[in-house]
Motif scaffolding. Sequence first.
Motif, PDB file in Angstrom:
ATOM      1  N   LEU A   1       0.821  -1.212   0.000  1.00  0.00           N
ATOM      2  CA  LEU A   1       0.000   0.000   0.000  1.00  0.00           C
ATOM      3  C   LEU A   1       0.853   1.260   0.000  1.00  0.00           C
ATOM      4  CD1 LEU A   1      -2.861  -1.097   2.401  1.00  0.00           C
ATOM      5  CD2 LEU A   1      -2.958  -0.840  -0.091  1.00  0.00           C
ATOM      6  N   VAL A   2       1.974   1.227   0.709  1.00  0.00           N
ATOM      7  CA  VAL A   2       2.886   2.382   0.696  1.00  0.00           C
ATOM      8  C   VAL A   2       3.358   2.627  -0.732  1.00  0.00           C
ATOM      9  CG1 VAL A   2       5.188   3.179   1.396  1.00  0.00           C
ATOM     10  CG2 VAL A   2       3.629   2.226   3.103  1.00  0.00           C
ATOM     11  N   LYS A   3       3.820   1.581  -1.399  1.00  0.00           N
ATOM     12  CA  LYS A   3       4.305   1.735  -2.777  1.00  0.00           C
ATOM     13  C   LYS A   3       3.200   2.216  -3.709  1.00  0.00           C
ATOM     14  CE  LYS A   3       7.990  -1.706  -2.756  1.00  0.00           C
ATOM     15  NZ  LYS A   3       8.410  -2.993  -3.327  1.00  0.00           N
ATOM     16  N   LYS A   4       1.979   1.773  -3.455  1.00  0.00           N
ATOM     17  CA  LYS A   4       0.849   2.158  -4.301  1.00  0.00           C
ATOM     18  C   LYS A   4       0.453   3.629  -4.091  1.00  0.00           C
ATOM     19  CE  LYS A   4      -3.899   0.896  -5.280  1.00  0.00           C
ATOM     20  NZ  LYS A   4      -5.071   0.174  -4.820  1.00  0.00           N
ATOM     21  N   ASN A   5       0.522   4.106  -2.852  1.00  0.00           N
ATOM     22  CA  ASN A   5       0.013   5.435  -2.524  1.00  0.00           C
ATOM     23  C   ASN A   5       1.031   6.561  -2.632  1.00  0.00           C
ATOM     24  OD1 ASN A   5      -2.732   4.853  -1.974  1.00  0.00           O
ATOM     25  ND2 ASN A   5      -2.116   3.940  -0.034  1.00  0.00           N
ATOM     26  N   PHE A   6       2.312   6.231  -2.689  1.00  0.00           N
ATOM     27  CA  PHE A   6       3.352   7.257  -2.768  1.00  0.00           C
ATOM     28  C   PHE A   6       3.958   7.271  -4.155  1.00  0.00           C
ATOM     29  CE2 PHE A   6       2.737   6.816   1.677  1.00  0.00           C
ATOM     30  CZ  PHE A   6       3.120   8.019   2.249  1.00  0.00           C
ATOM     31  N   ARG A   7       4.337   8.453  -4.600  1.00  0.00           N
ATOM     32  CA  ARG A   7       4.948   8.594  -5.924  1.00  0.00           C
ATOM     33  C   ARG A   7       6.268   7.836  -5.997  1.00  0.00           C
ATOM     34  NH1 ARG A   7       6.323  14.333  -8.812  1.00  0.00           N
ATOM     35  NH2 ARG A   7       4.073  14.419  -8.986  1.00  0.00           N
ATOM     36  N   LEU A   8       6.997   7.839  -4.886  1.00  0.00           N
ATOM     37  CA  LEU A   8       8.318   7.231  -4.856  1.00  0.00           C
ATOM     38  C   LEU A   8       8.602   6.712  -3.457  1.00  0.00           C
ATOM     39  CD1 LEU A   8      11.126   6.965  -6.376  1.00  0.00           C
ATOM     40  CD2 LEU A   8      11.692   9.148  -5.323  1.00  0.00           C
ATOM     41  N   ALA A   9       9.217   5.557  -3.363  1.00  0.00           N
ATOM     42  CA  ALA A   9       9.690   4.996  -2.097  1.00  0.00           C
ATOM     43  C   ALA A   9      11.113   4.508  -2.337  1.00  0.00           C
ATOM     44  CB  ALA A   9       8.790   3.854  -1.638  1.00  0.00           C
ATOM     45  N   GLU A  10      12.065   5.007  -1.532  1.00  0.00           N
ATOM     46  CA  GLU A  10      13.470   4.650  -1.700  1.00  0.00           C
ATOM     47  C   GLU A  10      14.062   4.223  -0.364  1.00  0.00           C
ATOM     48  OE1 GLU A  10      15.324   7.575  -5.012  1.00  0.00           O
ATOM     49  OE2 GLU A  10      14.819   8.527  -3.100  1.00  0.00           O
ATOM     50  N   TYR A  11      14.926   3.221  -0.412  1.00  0.00           N
ATOM     51  CA  TYR A  11      15.623   2.758   0.786  1.00  0.00           C
ATOM     52  C   TYR A  11      17.122   2.769   0.517  1.00  0.00           C
ATOM     53  CZ  TYR A  11      17.729  -0.344   4.203  1.00  0.00           C
ATOM     54  OH  TYR A  11      18.543  -0.870   5.176  1.00  0.00           O
TER      55      TYR A  11
ATOM     56  N   ASN B   1      19.440   2.674   8.491  1.00  0.00           N
ATOM     57  CA  ASN B   1      18.362   2.450   7.544  1.00  0.00           C
ATOM     58  C   ASN B   1      17.786   3.818   7.229  1.00  0.00           C
ATOM     59  OD1 ASN B   1      18.105  -0.566   7.635  1.00  0.00           O
ATOM     60  ND2 ASN B   1      17.812  -0.118   9.795  1.00  0.00           N
ATOM     61  N   HIS B   2      17.635   4.149   5.954  1.00  0.00           N
ATOM     62  CA  HIS B   2      17.117   5.457   5.544  1.00  0.00           C
ATOM     63  C   HIS B   2      16.037   5.220   4.492  1.00  0.00           C
ATOM     64  CE1 HIS B   2      17.997   9.567   3.442  1.00  0.00           C
ATOM     65  NE2 HIS B   2      16.827   9.569   4.065  1.00  0.00           N
ATOM     66  N   LEU B   3      14.809   5.510   4.868  1.00  0.00           N
ATOM     67  CA  LEU B   3      13.674   5.322   3.971  1.00  0.00           C
ATOM     68  C   LEU B   3      13.066   6.679   3.650  1.00  0.00           C
ATOM     69  CD1 LEU B   3      11.825   3.174   2.586  1.00  0.00           C
ATOM     70  CD2 LEU B   3      10.312   3.489   4.545  1.00  0.00           C
ATOM     71  N   SER B   4      12.852   6.927   2.382  1.00  0.00           N
ATOM     72  CA  SER B   4      12.288   8.188   1.919  1.00  0.00           C
ATOM     73  C   SER B   4      11.041   7.924   1.095  1.00  0.00           C
ATOM     74  CB  SER B   4      13.334   8.913   1.068  1.00  0.00           C
ATOM     75  OG  SER B   4      12.851  10.148   0.614  1.00  0.00           O
ATOM     76  N   LEU B   5       9.962   8.640   1.425  1.00  0.00           N
ATOM     77  CA  LEU B   5       8.692   8.509   0.712  1.00  0.00           C
ATOM     78  C   LEU B   5       8.282   9.856   0.149  1.00  0.00           C
ATOM     79  CD1 LEU B   5       6.751   6.436   3.409  1.00  0.00           C
ATOM     80  CD2 LEU B   5       8.013   5.545   1.426  1.00  0.00           C
ATOM     81  N   LEU B   6       7.887   9.879  -1.102  1.00  0.00           N
ATOM     82  CA  LEU B   6       7.465  11.105  -1.764  1.00  0.00           C
ATOM     83  C   LEU B   6       5.987  10.996  -2.111  1.00  0.00           C
ATOM     84  CD1 LEU B   6       8.741  13.788  -2.789  1.00  0.00           C
ATOM     85  CD2 LEU B   6       8.982  12.664  -5.015  1.00  0.00           C
ATOM     86  N   LEU B   7       5.214  11.978  -1.683  1.00  0.00           N
ATOM     87  CA  LEU B   7       3.766  11.968  -1.843  1.00  0.00           C
ATOM     88  C   LEU B   7       3.332  13.204  -2.618  1.00  0.00           C
ATOM     89  CD1 LEU B   7       1.047  10.625  -0.769  1.00  0.00           C
ATOM     90  CD2 LEU B   7       1.120  12.376   1.006  1.00  0.00           C
ATOM     91  N   ASP B   8       2.451  13.028  -3.593  1.00  0.00           N
ATOM     92  CA  ASP B   8       1.845  14.175  -4.266  1.00  0.00           C
ATOM     93  C   ASP B   8       0.994  14.919  -3.265  1.00  0.00           C
ATOM     94  OD1 ASP B   8       2.850  13.704  -6.894  1.00  0.00           O
ATOM     95  OD2 ASP B   8       1.357  12.124  -7.153  1.00  0.00           O
ATOM     96  N   LYS B   9       1.032  16.256  -3.290  1.00  0.00           N
ATOM     97  CA  LYS B   9       0.245  17.053  -2.344  1.00  0.00           C
ATOM     98  C   LYS B   9      -1.243  16.994  -2.652  1.00  0.00           C
ATOM     99  CE  LYS B   9       3.619  20.658  -1.312  1.00  0.00           C
ATOM    100  NZ  LYS B   9       3.803  22.118  -1.390  1.00  0.00           N
ATOM    101  N   LYS B  10      -1.593  16.870  -3.892  1.00  0.00           N
ATOM    102  CA  LYS B  10      -3.022  16.894  -4.281  1.00  0.00           C
ATOM    103  C   LYS B  10      -3.493  15.557  -4.762  1.00  0.00           C
ATOM    104  CE  LYS B  10      -3.132  21.302  -3.536  1.00  0.00           C
ATOM    105  NZ  LYS B  10      -3.596  21.780  -2.306  1.00  0.00           N
TER     106      LYS B  10
END
Length: 144
Positions: free
Chosen positions: A114-124, A135-144
């Motif tokens: 679900l994280v991968k589906k809902n965020f534009r980008l997921a990087e570890y 461990n460094h996890l970054s999630l990018l989410l569209d604002k709209k």
Amino acid sequence: MAVAKSGSWQRYDADMKWYEHIREDVLAAAEEAGVSPRQQLRLELGFEEILVNIISYAYDYPGFVWVKTTEEGDCFRIEFADHGKPFDPLVKDHRPLEDIPLEEREPGGYGIFLVKKNFRLAEYKYEEMFGQMANHLSLLLDKK
């Protein structure tokens, strides 16, 4: 203490007693950045999945979790870091298998799906941060 809009790291004890405080900080930063209410719900789901996993599994001893939020144009980035056991959560990605009965499916991984589906980008990355390997996890989410 609110998570800084400028993107500075905030350190918290990796303990469930801090969950609500960290959640409030992150959602306040998202609202300030203009993240829509619909996207805030997605942010909250991803936040919960990642933070609860760090608190529950990263350490065999008391540890810390670092959280950073950043506004990036039409996106909102949330980052997590910990010095716990090396673990790439993005590897486990169990997509729902319609042809296998629920009781026979392998547990775990649906939250990351679900994280991968809902965020534009997921990087570890497993890299040096704050003087130790992390461990460094970054999630990018569209604002709209």
